[in-house]
Write a protein that holds these residues in place. Structure first.
Motif, PDB file in Angstrom:
ATOM      1  N   TYR A  85       0.757  -1.131  -0.114  1.00 35.89           N
ATOM      2  CA  TYR A  85      -0.080  -0.064   0.032  1.00 35.89           C
ATOM      3  C   TYR A  85       0.797   1.136  -0.030  1.00 35.89           C
ATOM      4  O   TYR A  85       0.298   2.156  -0.030  1.00 35.89           O
ATOM      5  N   ASN A  86       2.138   1.161  -0.098  1.00 35.65           N
ATOM      6  CA  ASN A  86       3.079   2.337   0.107  1.00 35.65           C
ATOM      7  C   ASN A  86       2.950   3.142  -1.256  1.00 35.65           C
ATOM      8  O   ASN A  86       3.941   3.375  -2.032  1.00 35.65           O
ATOM      9  N   ARG A  87       1.633   3.933  -1.846  1.00 38.36           N
ATOM     10  CA  ARG A  87       1.594   4.423  -3.083  1.00 38.36           C
ATOM     11  C   ARG A  87       0.529   5.466  -2.977  1.00 38.36           C
ATOM     12  O   ARG A  87      -0.261   5.372  -2.156  1.00 38.36           O
ATOM     13  N   VAL A  88       0.500   6.400  -3.877  1.00 33.28           N
ATOM     14  CA  VAL A  88      -0.387   7.436  -3.810  1.00 33.28           C
ATOM     15  C   VAL A  88      -1.570   7.125  -4.690  1.00 33.28           C
ATOM     16  O   VAL A  88      -2.792   7.429  -4.114  1.00 33.28           O
TER      17      VAL A  88
END
Lengths: 516, 72
Positions: free
Chosen positions: B30-33
Protein backbone atom coordinates in the motif's frame (compact mmCIF):
# COMPACT_ATOMS: atom_id res chain seq x y z
CA UNK A 1 -6.10 35.79 27.63
CA UNK A 2 -9.21 34.43 25.95
CA UNK A 3 -11.72 34.13 28.78
CA UNK A 4 -14.49 32.45 26.77
CA UNK A 5 -12.15 29.59 25.93
CA UNK A 6 -10.74 29.34 29.43
CA UNK A 7 -14.24 29.53 30.94
CA UNK A 8 -15.57 26.63 28.84
CA UNK A 9 -12.42 24.64 29.56
CA UNK A 10 -12.60 25.19 33.31
CA UNK A 11 -16.33 24.41 33.50
CA UNK A 12 -15.77 21.03 31.86
CA UNK A 13 -12.71 20.35 33.96
CA UNK A 14 -14.56 21.08 37.21
CA UNK A 15 -17.51 18.92 36.11
CA UNK A 16 -15.21 15.97 35.48
CA UNK A 17 -13.41 16.48 38.77
CA UNK A 18 -16.69 16.34 40.68
CA UNK A 19 -17.55 13.20 38.74
CA UNK A 20 -14.22 11.68 39.78
CA UNK A 21 -15.06 12.04 43.46
CA UNK A 22 -18.70 10.98 43.04
CA UNK A 23 -17.45 7.81 41.33
CA UNK A 24 -16.52 6.39 44.73
CA UNK A 25 -20.25 5.79 45.31
CA UNK A 26 -20.92 4.31 41.87
CA UNK A 27 -21.63 0.56 41.92
CA UNK A 28 -20.83 0.73 45.56
CA UNK A 29 -18.09 -1.52 46.82
CA UNK A 30 -15.80 -1.67 49.81
CA UNK A 31 -12.96 0.57 48.64
CA UNK A 32 -10.69 -0.65 51.40
CA UNK A 33 -10.23 -3.86 49.37
CA UNK A 34 -7.61 -3.89 46.62
CA UNK A 35 -9.77 -5.63 44.03
CA UNK A 36 -12.53 -3.07 44.65
CA UNK A 37 -10.27 -0.03 44.53
CA UNK A 38 -7.96 -1.31 41.81
CA UNK A 39 -10.26 -3.42 39.64
CA UNK A 40 -13.67 -1.86 40.25
CA UNK A 41 -14.78 -5.12 41.87
CA UNK A 42 -14.32 -7.00 38.55
CA UNK A 43 -17.90 -6.14 37.65
CA UNK A 44 -17.65 -3.96 34.54
CA UNK A 45 -19.80 -4.97 31.58
CA UNK A 46 -19.33 -4.49 27.86
CA UNK A 47 -20.06 -0.79 27.76
CA UNK A 48 -17.95 0.33 30.69
CA UNK A 49 -15.11 -1.95 29.61
CA UNK A 50 -15.30 -0.41 26.17
CA UNK A 51 -14.89 3.07 27.56
CA UNK A 52 -12.22 1.96 29.98
CA UNK A 53 -10.07 0.11 27.44
CA UNK A 54 -10.65 2.94 25.00
CA UNK A 55 -9.42 5.28 27.69
CA UNK A 56 -6.27 3.18 27.93
CA UNK A 57 -5.34 3.33 24.30
CA UNK A 58 -6.65 6.65 23.08
CA UNK A 59 -4.95 9.28 25.07
CA UNK A 60 -2.65 12.25 24.60
CA UNK A 61 -0.90 9.71 22.38
CA UNK A 62 -3.77 9.92 19.91
CA UNK A 63 -4.44 13.62 20.16
CA UNK A 64 -1.01 15.14 20.46
CA UNK A 65 1.80 12.65 19.90
CA UNK A 66 0.70 10.84 16.72
CA UNK A 67 -0.46 13.94 14.81
CA UNK A 68 2.78 15.64 15.89
CA UNK A 69 4.82 12.84 14.34
CA UNK A 70 2.73 12.98 11.15
CA UNK A 71 3.17 16.76 11.09
CA UNK A 72 6.93 16.57 11.56
CA UNK A 73 7.92 13.30 9.88
CA UNK A 74 4.97 12.40 7.61
CA UNK A 75 3.87 8.90 6.64
CA UNK A 76 5.98 7.08 9.24
CA UNK A 77 3.69 8.56 11.94
CA UNK A 78 0.85 6.52 10.51
CA UNK A 79 2.39 3.36 11.99
CA UNK A 80 -0.04 3.99 14.84
CA UNK A 81 -2.84 2.81 12.57
CA UNK A 82 -1.63 -0.74 11.87
CA UNK A 83 -0.61 -0.82 15.53
CA UNK A 84 -4.13 -0.15 16.76
CA UNK A 85 -5.61 -2.42 14.11
CA UNK A 86 -3.63 -5.56 14.94
CA UNK A 87 -3.61 -5.13 18.69
CA UNK A 88 -7.24 -6.29 18.99
CA UNK A 89 -6.96 -9.66 17.26
CA UNK A 90 -3.88 -10.18 19.42
CA UNK A 91 -5.69 -9.36 22.65
CA UNK A 92 -8.74 -11.31 21.50
CA UNK A 93 -6.69 -14.49 21.25
CA UNK A 94 -4.55 -14.25 24.35
CA UNK A 95 -6.07 -12.25 27.16
CA UNK A 96 -9.24 -14.24 27.86
CA UNK A 97 -6.90 -16.97 29.11
CA UNK A 98 -5.38 -14.47 31.51
CA UNK A 99 -8.86 -13.46 32.64
CA UNK A 100 -9.86 -17.02 33.47
CA UNK A 101 -6.73 -17.92 35.36
CA UNK A 102 -6.75 -14.61 37.24
CA UNK A 103 -10.39 -15.03 38.17
CA UNK A 104 -9.78 -18.52 39.48
CA UNK A 105 -6.73 -17.61 41.57
CA UNK A 106 -7.66 -14.02 42.45
CA UNK A 107 -4.71 -12.52 40.56
CA UNK A 108 -4.80 -8.72 40.32
CA UNK A 109 -1.68 -8.23 38.17
CA UNK A 110 0.31 -9.98 35.48
CA UNK A 111 3.08 -10.48 38.01
CA UNK A 112 0.63 -12.32 40.31
CA UNK A 113 0.09 -14.74 37.48
CA UNK A 114 3.82 -15.20 36.84
CA UNK A 115 4.37 -15.89 40.52
CA UNK A 116 1.68 -18.56 40.56
CA UNK A 117 2.68 -20.10 37.26
CA UNK A 118 6.41 -20.40 37.91
CA UNK A 119 6.41 -20.43 41.70
CA UNK A 120 8.93 -17.63 41.46
CA UNK A 121 8.58 -14.42 43.49
CA UNK A 122 11.80 -13.24 41.83
CA UNK A 123 10.43 -13.49 38.31
CA UNK A 124 7.24 -11.81 39.54
CA UNK A 125 9.36 -9.02 41.01
CA UNK A 126 11.10 -8.47 37.66
CA UNK A 127 7.74 -8.35 35.89
CA UNK A 128 6.37 -5.91 38.46
CA UNK A 129 9.39 -3.62 38.35
CA UNK A 130 9.30 -3.58 34.55
CA UNK A 131 5.61 -2.70 34.61
CA UNK A 132 6.13 0.18 37.02
CA UNK A 133 9.16 1.50 35.12
CA UNK A 134 7.49 1.27 31.70
CA UNK A 135 4.35 2.99 32.93
CA UNK A 136 6.20 6.12 33.98
CA UNK A 137 7.21 7.40 30.53
CA UNK A 138 3.71 6.55 29.28
CA UNK A 139 2.21 8.74 32.00
CA UNK A 140 4.88 11.31 31.13
CA UNK A 141 3.45 11.42 27.61
CA UNK A 142 0.07 12.32 29.12
CA UNK A 143 1.66 15.09 31.15
CA UNK A 144 3.35 16.51 28.04
CA UNK A 145 -0.09 16.58 26.40
CA UNK A 146 -1.54 18.49 29.34
CA UNK A 147 1.42 20.86 29.38
CA UNK A 148 1.00 21.70 25.69
CA UNK A 149 -2.71 22.41 26.13
CA UNK A 150 -2.09 24.63 29.12
CA UNK A 151 0.33 26.63 27.00
CA UNK A 152 -2.25 26.82 24.20
CA UNK A 153 -4.81 28.15 26.69
CA UNK A 154 -2.50 31.12 27.07
CA UNK A 155 -0.74 30.54 30.37
CA UNK A 156 2.70 31.78 29.49
CA UNK A 157 3.96 32.73 32.92
CA UNK A 158 7.67 32.36 33.55
CA UNK A 159 9.47 30.44 36.30
CA UNK A 160 7.61 28.20 38.71
CA UNK A 161 4.23 29.78 37.90
CA UNK A 162 4.47 28.20 34.43
CA UNK A 163 4.26 24.76 36.01
CA UNK A 164 1.42 25.71 38.36
CA UNK A 165 -1.55 24.70 36.15
CA UNK A 166 0.11 21.37 35.41
CA UNK A 167 0.67 20.77 39.10
CA UNK A 168 -2.97 21.67 39.88
CA UNK A 169 -4.26 19.25 37.22
CA UNK A 170 -1.89 16.67 38.62
CA UNK A 171 -3.03 17.10 42.23
CA UNK A 172 -6.69 16.89 41.22
CA UNK A 173 -5.99 13.69 39.32
CA UNK A 174 -4.06 12.22 42.23
CA UNK A 175 -6.82 13.12 44.70
CA UNK A 176 -9.71 11.44 42.94
CA UNK A 177 -7.66 8.42 41.96
CA UNK A 178 -6.80 8.05 45.63
CA UNK A 179 -10.41 8.36 46.71
CA UNK A 180 -12.30 6.43 44.06
CA UNK A 181 -9.80 4.04 42.49
CA UNK A 182 -10.64 2.57 39.09
CA UNK A 183 -14.25 3.74 39.31
CA UNK A 184 -13.12 7.35 38.73
CA UNK A 185 -11.46 6.90 35.32
CA UNK A 186 -14.18 4.43 34.30
CA UNK A 187 -16.92 6.98 34.90
CA UNK A 188 -14.97 9.96 33.57
CA UNK A 189 -13.99 8.14 30.40
CA UNK A 190 -17.64 8.17 29.31
CA UNK A 191 -17.69 11.98 29.38
CA UNK A 192 -14.24 12.08 27.87
CA UNK A 193 -15.25 9.98 24.88
CA UNK A 194 -18.32 12.12 24.24
CA UNK A 195 -16.16 15.23 24.17
CA UNK A 196 -13.57 13.54 21.99
CA UNK A 197 -16.10 12.32 19.44
CA UNK A 198 -17.65 15.79 19.22
CA UNK A 199 -14.23 17.32 18.71
CA UNK A 200 -13.09 14.78 16.15
CA UNK A 201 -16.24 14.96 14.07
CA UNK A 202 -16.08 18.74 14.06
CA UNK A 203 -12.38 18.70 13.22
CA UNK A 204 -12.53 16.29 10.30
CA UNK A 205 -15.52 18.05 8.75
CA UNK A 206 -14.84 21.72 9.39
CA UNK A 207 -11.07 21.91 8.95
CA UNK A 208 -10.88 20.17 5.54
CA UNK A 209 -13.73 22.46 4.40
CA UNK A 210 -11.78 25.51 5.49
CA UNK A 211 -8.68 24.22 3.75
CA UNK A 212 -10.49 23.36 0.51
CA UNK A 213 -10.75 19.57 0.76
CA UNK A 214 -8.37 16.66 1.23
CA UNK A 215 -6.92 17.12 -2.25
CA UNK A 216 -5.66 20.56 -1.28
CA UNK A 217 -4.42 19.32 2.09
CA UNK A 218 -2.32 16.55 0.59
CA UNK A 219 -1.11 18.87 -2.17
CA UNK A 220 0.51 20.92 0.60
CA UNK A 221 2.35 17.89 2.00
CA UNK A 222 5.97 17.76 0.82
CA UNK A 223 6.74 14.78 -1.39
CA UNK A 224 9.16 13.25 1.13
CA UNK A 225 6.49 13.13 3.85
CA UNK A 226 3.68 11.76 1.70
CA UNK A 227 4.83 8.12 1.53
CA UNK A 228 7.44 5.94 3.18
CA UNK A 229 10.78 6.28 1.41
CA UNK A 230 11.51 3.20 -0.71
CA UNK A 231 14.25 1.20 1.01
CA UNK A 232 17.77 1.53 -0.39
CA UNK A 233 19.62 -1.59 -1.58
CA UNK A 234 20.56 -4.06 1.17
CA UNK A 235 18.27 -2.45 3.72
CA UNK A 236 14.68 -2.69 4.85
CA UNK A 237 14.75 1.09 5.26
CA UNK A 238 11.64 2.83 6.49
CA UNK A 239 9.48 -0.22 5.69
CA UNK A 240 11.23 -2.10 8.47
CA UNK A 241 10.81 0.80 10.85
CA UNK A 242 7.13 1.26 10.02
CA UNK A 243 6.11 -2.38 10.35
CA UNK A 244 8.17 -3.11 13.46
CA UNK A 245 7.01 0.04 15.24
CA UNK A 246 3.42 -1.10 14.62
CA UNK A 247 3.98 -4.72 15.58
CA UNK A 248 6.21 -3.93 18.57
CA UNK A 249 3.76 -1.34 19.90
CA UNK A 250 0.89 -3.83 19.63
CA UNK A 251 2.84 -6.48 21.54
CA UNK A 252 3.84 -3.92 24.13
CA UNK A 253 0.36 -2.53 24.62
CA UNK A 254 -1.09 -5.76 25.75
CA UNK A 255 1.71 -6.37 28.22
CA UNK A 256 1.21 -2.99 29.92
CA UNK A 257 -0.11 -3.20 33.46
CA UNK A 258 -2.98 -0.86 32.67
CA UNK A 259 -4.20 -3.05 29.80
CA UNK A 260 -4.25 -5.98 32.22
CA UNK A 261 -6.22 -3.84 34.67
CA UNK A 262 -8.76 -3.01 31.97
CA UNK A 263 -9.00 -6.66 31.01
CA UNK A 264 -9.29 -8.04 34.53
CA UNK A 265 -11.98 -5.55 35.54
CA UNK A 266 -14.33 -6.95 32.90
CA UNK A 267 -16.98 -9.23 34.34
CA UNK A 268 -16.36 -12.13 31.94
CA UNK A 269 -14.29 -13.06 28.85
CA UNK A 270 -17.27 -12.62 26.54
CA UNK A 271 -17.28 -8.95 27.51
CA UNK A 272 -13.65 -8.81 26.44
CA UNK A 273 -14.07 -10.64 23.18
CA UNK A 274 -17.05 -8.57 22.15
CA UNK A 275 -15.04 -5.46 22.95
CA UNK A 276 -12.20 -6.52 20.71
CA UNK A 277 -14.63 -6.31 17.82
CA UNK A 278 -15.98 -2.94 18.97
CA UNK A 279 -12.81 -1.12 19.96
CA UNK A 280 -11.53 -0.56 16.39
CA UNK A 281 -14.07 2.28 16.23
CA UNK A 282 -11.41 4.14 18.18
CA UNK A 283 -8.81 3.18 15.60
CA UNK A 284 -10.75 5.01 12.94
CA UNK A 285 -10.80 8.07 15.16
CA UNK A 286 -7.07 7.74 15.72
CA UNK A 287 -6.49 7.65 11.97
CA UNK A 288 -8.60 10.73 11.39
CA UNK A 289 -6.77 12.53 14.18
CA UNK A 290 -3.42 11.55 12.69
CA UNK A 291 -4.49 13.37 9.54
CA UNK A 292 -4.75 16.53 11.66
CA UNK A 293 -0.96 16.56 11.42
CA UNK A 294 -1.19 17.10 7.67
CA UNK A 295 -4.01 19.61 8.11
CA UNK A 296 -1.76 21.61 10.43
CA UNK A 297 0.91 21.45 7.74
CA UNK A 298 -1.54 22.62 5.05
CA UNK A 299 -2.83 25.44 7.26
CA UNK A 300 0.79 26.47 7.83
CA UNK A 301 0.20 27.08 11.55
CA UNK A 302 3.90 26.75 12.32
CA UNK A 303 4.56 29.87 10.25
CA UNK A 304 1.99 32.07 11.98
CA UNK A 305 3.61 34.53 14.40
CA UNK A 306 0.87 33.92 17.00
CA UNK A 307 2.09 30.35 17.48
CA UNK A 308 5.84 30.94 17.14
CA UNK A 309 6.57 30.70 20.85
CA UNK A 310 4.43 27.56 21.23
CA UNK A 311 6.27 25.77 18.44
CA UNK A 312 9.60 26.95 19.74
CA UNK A 313 8.92 25.45 23.14
CA UNK A 314 6.91 22.33 22.29
CA UNK A 315 8.06 21.69 18.71
CA UNK A 316 5.72 19.53 16.63
CA UNK A 317 3.68 18.67 19.72
CA UNK A 318 2.12 22.11 19.39
CA UNK A 319 0.72 21.35 15.92
CA UNK A 320 -2.75 20.17 16.96
CA UNK A 321 -3.40 22.83 19.61
CA UNK A 322 -2.30 25.50 17.13
CA UNK A 323 -4.58 24.06 14.44
CA UNK A 324 -7.52 24.06 16.86
CA UNK A 325 -6.90 27.67 17.89
CA UNK A 326 -6.54 28.63 14.23
CA UNK A 327 -9.67 26.84 12.99
CA UNK A 328 -12.33 27.04 15.69
CA UNK A 329 -14.22 29.77 17.56
CA UNK A 330 -12.86 30.19 21.06
CA UNK A 331 -15.73 28.45 22.90
CA UNK A 332 -15.16 25.33 20.81
CA UNK A 333 -11.41 25.48 21.35
CA UNK A 334 -12.31 25.32 25.04
CA UNK A 335 -14.31 22.12 24.46
CA UNK A 336 -11.56 20.57 22.35
CA UNK A 337 -8.83 21.42 24.86
CA UNK A 338 -10.93 20.01 27.71
CA UNK A 339 -11.36 16.82 25.68
CA UNK A 340 -7.60 16.49 25.25
CA UNK A 341 -6.73 17.24 28.87
CA UNK A 342 -9.39 14.88 30.23
CA UNK A 343 -8.28 12.36 27.63
CA UNK A 344 -4.81 12.55 29.16
CA UNK A 345 -5.94 12.46 32.79
CA UNK A 346 -8.06 9.32 32.46
CA UNK A 347 -5.29 7.04 31.21
CA UNK A 348 -2.84 8.62 33.63
CA UNK A 349 -5.21 7.56 36.43
CA UNK A 350 -5.65 4.03 35.08
CA UNK A 351 -1.91 3.62 34.55
CA UNK A 352 -1.01 4.80 38.01
CA UNK A 353 -3.61 2.46 39.54
CA UNK A 354 -2.20 -0.46 37.57
CA UNK A 355 1.36 0.33 38.65
CA UNK A 356 0.16 0.73 42.24
CA UNK A 357 -1.49 -2.70 42.12
CA UNK A 358 1.86 -4.13 41.00
CA UNK A 359 3.82 -2.46 43.74
CA UNK A 360 1.41 -3.51 46.45
CA UNK A 361 0.86 -7.10 45.43
CA UNK A 362 4.24 -8.10 44.12
CA UNK A 363 6.70 -5.98 46.05
CA UNK A 364 5.15 -4.73 49.29
CA UNK A 365 3.17 -7.80 50.29
CA UNK A 366 5.68 -10.21 48.83
CA UNK A 367 8.84 -8.79 50.38
CA UNK A 368 7.87 -6.50 53.22
CA UNK A 369 4.54 -7.44 54.76
CA UNK A 370 3.43 -10.94 53.80
CA UNK A 371 0.82 -10.85 56.59
CA UNK A 372 -0.69 -7.49 55.69
CA UNK A 373 -4.46 -7.17 55.76
CA UNK A 374 -6.40 -6.40 52.60
CA UNK A 375 -7.28 -2.97 53.99
CA UNK A 376 -3.58 -2.23 54.42
CA UNK A 377 -3.00 -3.50 50.91
CA UNK A 378 -5.52 -1.07 49.45
CA UNK A 379 -4.06 1.78 51.52
CA UNK A 380 -0.53 1.13 50.28
CA UNK A 381 -1.80 0.95 46.69
CA UNK A 382 -3.35 4.39 47.06
CA UNK A 383 -0.05 5.86 48.17
CA UNK A 384 1.89 4.01 45.52
CA UNK A 385 -0.34 5.53 42.84
CA UNK A 386 0.90 8.95 43.99
CA UNK A 387 4.56 7.92 43.85
CA UNK A 388 4.24 6.57 40.30
CA UNK A 389 2.79 9.85 39.09
CA UNK A 390 5.66 11.72 40.70
CA UNK A 391 8.07 9.40 38.86
CA UNK A 392 6.36 10.34 35.60
CA UNK A 393 7.00 14.01 36.33
CA UNK A 394 10.72 13.24 36.50
CA UNK A 395 10.61 11.75 33.00
CA UNK A 396 8.93 14.89 31.68
CA UNK A 397 11.54 17.12 33.24
CA UNK A 398 14.63 15.04 32.45
CA UNK A 399 14.21 13.55 28.97
CA UNK A 400 14.27 15.49 25.69
CA UNK A 401 10.88 15.49 23.98
CA UNK A 402 11.05 16.63 20.39
CA UNK A 403 8.34 14.08 19.76
CA UNK A 404 6.23 13.16 22.79
CA UNK A 405 5.64 9.76 21.19
CA UNK A 406 9.20 8.75 22.09
CA UNK A 407 8.12 8.47 25.73
CA UNK A 408 5.53 5.86 24.87
CA UNK A 409 7.92 4.01 22.59
CA UNK A 410 10.55 3.94 25.32
CA UNK A 411 8.02 2.40 27.71
CA UNK A 412 7.29 -0.18 25.02
CA UNK A 413 10.94 -1.22 24.77
CA UNK A 414 10.83 -2.18 28.45
CA UNK A 415 7.39 -3.68 28.77
CA UNK A 416 7.88 -5.92 25.73
CA UNK A 417 10.53 -7.80 27.71
CA UNK A 418 7.94 -9.38 30.03
CA UNK A 419 6.06 -10.96 27.12
CA UNK A 420 7.92 -14.30 27.24
CA UNK A 421 7.13 -14.75 30.94
CA UNK A 422 3.51 -13.56 30.81
CA UNK A 423 2.13 -14.32 27.35
CA UNK A 424 3.98 -17.56 26.63
CA UNK A 425 3.26 -18.63 30.18
CA UNK A 426 -0.46 -18.54 29.40
CA UNK A 427 0.08 -21.37 26.94
CA UNK A 428 2.97 -23.45 28.17
CA UNK A 429 5.07 -24.27 31.19
CA UNK A 430 7.98 -25.34 28.98
CA UNK A 431 10.14 -22.28 29.70
CA UNK A 432 12.37 -22.42 32.78
CA UNK A 433 11.96 -19.53 35.21
CA UNK A 434 15.73 -18.99 35.35
CA UNK A 435 15.93 -18.83 31.56
CA UNK A 436 13.07 -16.34 31.45
CA UNK A 437 14.79 -14.17 34.05
CA UNK A 438 18.09 -14.16 32.14
CA UNK A 439 16.28 -13.48 28.85
CA UNK A 440 14.51 -10.56 30.49
CA UNK A 441 17.83 -9.17 31.71
CA UNK A 442 19.45 -9.35 28.26
CA UNK A 443 16.39 -7.85 26.57
CA UNK A 444 16.24 -4.96 29.02
CA UNK A 445 19.95 -4.18 28.81
CA UNK A 446 20.19 -4.36 25.03
CA UNK A 447 16.88 -2.54 24.41
CA UNK A 448 17.83 0.26 26.76
CA UNK A 449 21.35 0.42 25.36
CA UNK A 450 19.99 0.79 21.82
CA UNK A 451 17.69 3.64 22.82
CA UNK A 452 20.50 5.29 24.79
CA UNK A 453 22.78 5.07 21.75
CA UNK A 454 20.09 7.08 19.93
CA UNK A 455 20.27 9.60 22.81
CA UNK A 456 16.67 8.78 23.83
CA UNK A 457 15.49 10.75 20.78
CA UNK A 458 14.49 7.68 18.76
CA UNK A 459 13.70 4.00 19.24
CA UNK A 460 14.34 2.58 15.76
CA UNK A 461 17.72 0.90 15.83
CA UNK A 462 19.39 -0.06 12.54
CA UNK A 463 21.01 -3.44 13.03
CA UNK A 464 23.67 -4.45 10.51
CA UNK A 465 23.62 -8.17 9.81
CA UNK A 466 25.72 -9.84 7.09
CA UNK A 467 25.90 -6.65 5.05
CA UNK A 468 22.16 -6.09 5.36
CA UNK A 469 20.66 -3.26 7.37
CA UNK A 470 17.45 -3.84 9.29
CA UNK A 471 16.10 -0.76 11.03
CA UNK A 472 13.58 -1.97 13.59
CA UNK A 473 11.91 -0.93 16.83
CA UNK A 474 14.33 -1.63 19.70
CA UNK A 475 11.51 -3.37 21.61
CA UNK A 476 11.58 -6.15 19.03
CA UNK A 477 15.37 -6.47 18.97
CA UNK A 478 15.31 -6.77 22.74
CA UNK A 479 12.49 -9.30 22.60
CA UNK A 480 14.24 -11.47 19.99
CA UNK A 481 17.40 -11.61 22.07
CA UNK A 482 15.28 -12.19 25.16
CA UNK A 483 13.64 -15.23 23.56
CA UNK A 484 16.92 -16.68 22.31
CA UNK A 485 18.57 -16.37 25.71
CA UNK A 486 15.50 -17.74 27.50
CA UNK A 487 15.39 -20.70 25.10
CA UNK A 488 19.07 -21.59 25.46
CA UNK A 489 19.09 -21.26 29.23
CA UNK A 490 15.87 -23.21 29.61
CA UNK A 491 17.68 -26.11 27.97
CA UNK A 492 20.82 -25.59 30.07
CA UNK A 493 19.00 -25.24 33.40
CA UNK A 494 16.89 -28.26 32.68
CA UNK A 495 19.99 -30.30 31.85
CA UNK A 496 21.45 -29.16 35.19
CA UNK A 497 18.19 -30.13 36.96
CA UNK A 498 17.73 -26.70 38.50
CA UNK A 499 14.46 -26.46 40.47
CA UNK A 500 11.49 -25.61 38.26
CA UNK A 501 9.22 -24.14 40.92
CA UNK A 502 5.65 -25.13 41.76
CA UNK A 503 2.93 -24.43 39.23
CA UNK A 504 -0.15 -23.33 41.18
CA UNK A 505 -2.36 -23.44 38.10
CA UNK A 506 -4.01 -26.36 36.31
CA UNK A 507 -4.63 -26.53 32.54
CA UNK A 508 -8.39 -26.13 33.01
CA UNK A 509 -7.88 -22.83 34.85
CA UNK A 510 -7.07 -21.07 31.58
CA UNK A 511 -10.34 -21.89 29.90
CA UNK A 512 -12.78 -21.79 32.79
CA UNK A 513 -13.22 -25.56 32.59
CA UNK A 514 -12.08 -26.27 36.12
CA UNK A 515 -14.60 -25.85 38.93
CA UNK A 516 -15.13 -22.20 39.83
CA UNK B 1 -19.51 -35.15 22.36
CA UNK B 2 -18.44 -33.11 19.39
CA UNK B 3 -16.21 -30.82 21.36
CA UNK B 4 -13.06 -31.74 19.46
CA UNK B 5 -14.63 -31.04 16.06
CA UNK B 6 -16.02 -27.82 17.50
CA UNK B 7 -12.53 -26.97 18.65
CA UNK B 8 -11.16 -27.53 15.16
CA UNK B 9 -13.83 -25.41 13.57
CA UNK B 10 -13.14 -22.71 16.04
CA UNK B 11 -9.43 -22.62 15.40
CA UNK B 12 -9.86 -22.52 11.64
CA UNK B 13 -12.13 -19.51 12.03
CA UNK B 14 -9.43 -17.96 14.16
CA UNK B 15 -6.97 -18.14 11.28
CA UNK B 16 -8.99 -15.27 9.83
CA UNK B 17 -7.45 -13.08 12.53
CA UNK B 18 -4.13 -13.35 10.70
CA UNK B 19 -5.47 -11.43 7.73
CA UNK B 20 -5.31 -7.93 9.30
CA UNK B 21 -1.68 -8.59 10.30
CA UNK B 22 -0.60 -9.43 6.78
CA UNK B 23 -2.69 -6.71 5.18
CA UNK B 24 -1.37 -3.90 7.36
CA UNK B 25 2.22 -4.94 8.12
CA UNK B 26 3.34 -5.75 4.59
CA UNK B 27 4.12 -2.20 3.51
CA UNK B 28 4.73 -2.80 -0.26
CA UNK B 29 0.99 -3.57 -0.58
CA UNK B 30 0.00 0.00 0.00
CA UNK B 31 2.93 2.41 -0.07
CA UNK B 32 1.66 4.46 -3.02
CA UNK B 33 -0.41 7.52 -3.83
CA UNK B 34 -2.75 6.18 -6.53
CA UNK B 35 -5.63 5.52 -6.55
CA UNK B 36 -6.66 8.45 -4.40
CA UNK B 37 -10.04 8.68 -2.69
CA UNK B 38 -11.59 12.16 -2.26
CA UNK B 39 -8.05 13.50 -2.51
CA UNK B 40 -6.61 11.10 0.10
CA UNK B 41 -3.63 9.04 -1.14
CA UNK B 42 -4.04 5.24 -1.20
CA UNK B 43 -1.55 4.73 1.65
CA UNK B 44 -3.85 6.59 4.05
CA UNK B 45 -7.32 5.49 3.03
CA UNK B 46 -6.21 1.87 2.71
CA UNK B 47 -5.02 1.84 6.32
CA UNK B 48 -8.12 3.71 7.48
CA UNK B 49 -10.31 1.18 5.69
CA UNK B 50 -8.62 -1.65 7.57
CA UNK B 51 -9.91 -0.39 10.90
CA UNK B 52 -13.56 -1.35 10.16
CA UNK B 53 -12.49 -4.39 8.13
CA UNK B 54 -10.47 -5.75 11.03
CA UNK B 55 -13.38 -5.06 13.37
CA UNK B 56 -15.65 -7.00 11.04
CA UNK B 57 -13.28 -9.97 10.96
CA UNK B 58 -12.95 -9.97 14.73
CA UNK B 59 -16.72 -9.79 15.03
CA UNK B 60 -17.17 -12.76 12.69
CA UNK B 61 -14.72 -14.82 14.70
CA UNK B 62 -16.43 -13.71 17.90
CA UNK B 63 -19.91 -14.68 16.73
CA UNK B 64 -18.66 -18.04 15.41
CA UNK B 65 -17.49 -18.66 18.95
CA UNK B 66 -20.56 -17.28 20.61
CA UNK B 67 -21.93 -20.32 22.36
CA UNK B 68 -22.23 -20.89 26.10
CA UNK B 69 -18.89 -22.67 26.23
CA UNK B 70 -17.12 -20.37 23.82
CA UNK B 71 -14.58 -18.81 26.09
CA UNK B 72 -12.07 -21.55 25.70
Amino acid sequence: MNWTMIGVFLALFVFVTVLGFVAARWRYGDLTQLHEWGLGGRRFGTVVTWFLLGGDVYTAYTFIAVPALVFGAGAIGFFALPYTIIVYPLVFLVLPRLWWVSHKHNYVTGADFVRGRYGSPTLALLVALTGILATMPYIALQLVGIEVIIAALGFHAGGWAADLPLIIAFVVLAAYTYTSGLRAPALISIVKDLLIYITVIAAVIIIPMQLGGFGKIFAAVPHAKMLLAAPPAASLGSYGAFATLAFGSALALFAYPHTMTGVLSGKNPRVLRRNMALLPAYTLVLGLLALLGFMALAAGVDKLPAFASGFQQYKANFAVPALILHSFPSWFSGVAFAAIVIGALVPAAIMSIAAANLFTRNIYREYFRPQCSSAEEARVAKWASLVVKAGALIFVLELPSIYAIQFQLLGGVWIAQIIPAVALGLYTRWWHRGGLALGWLCGMVVGTWMVASLHFAGTVYPLHLFGFTIPAYAALWGLILNLIVAFVFTLIFRALHLAEGQDATAPGDYTGQSAQ
Amino acid sequence: MTSSTNGKKRSSWRLLLLVPFIATLWVPFYNRVEPTFIGIPFFYWYLLLWAPLSALITWIVFSRNDSPDNDR
